[in-house]
Design a protein around this motif. Structure first.
Motif: not given
Length: 124
Positions: A48, A51, A55-60, A62, A75
C-alpha cells in the motif's frame, strides 16, 4: 497474495542501492524510513505504501482501518515524502527493484539484513 522469490544477490544489490540513497540523499532516506516505520507501526501493507509513493492503483491493498483520521494522517506523511525535491531518486530505486518488492525494500531500509529476507515471502 503476492509471493516474491528473491535471491541473496538481488537483495544485496537492493541494500547497496538503499545505502547509496542514504549517503546521497540523507533527508529523503530519513523520510522514507519514517514512512516505512509508520507503515509497520500502523500494521499497514508495504505494498500500500509503495503504491501511494509510486502513484499506482492501491485498490488491491487498501487498509482496513476503522478510523479515517488515522488514514488521513498516514497519507499526509506519505505526501510529505512525495513532496521531497529528490523523490525521483526513491521512485527510481523502487522501479529498479520492482521484482524485489516494496516490502523487502522497506525492510532493508529499516535495517533488516539481506540474508534474513532470502526466499519466498508473503510480507506485504
Amino acid at each position: 497474495m503476492i509471493a516474491t522469490l528473491c535471491s541473496i544477490d538481488e537483495l544485496k544489490e537492493a541494500k547497496k542501492a538503499i545505502d547509496q540513497l542514504q549517503d546521497s540523499y540523507p533527508h529523503l532516506f530519513d523520510k522514507m524510513v519514517h514512512v516505512a516505520g509508520l507503515t509497520r507501526a500502523l500494521q499497514l501493507k508495504y505494498q500500500y505504501m509503495g503504491c501511494l509513493i509510486m502513484d499506482e492503483d492501491s485498490a488491491d491493498c487498501l487498509p482496513n482501518i476503522p478510523y479515517s483520521s488515522v488514514l488521513r494522517l498516514y497519507k499526509k506523511e506519505v505526501q510529505t515524502l512525495k513532496n521531497d525535491e529528490h523523490i525521483a531518486m526513491l521512485k527510481q530505486l523502487f522501479t529498479s527493484f520492482k521484482e524485489t518488492g516494496y516490502a523487502k525494500i522497506s525492510l532493508l531500509a529499516l535495517g533488516r539484513s539481506p540474508e534474513s529476507l532470502v526466499g519466498a515471502s508473503s510480507v506485504k
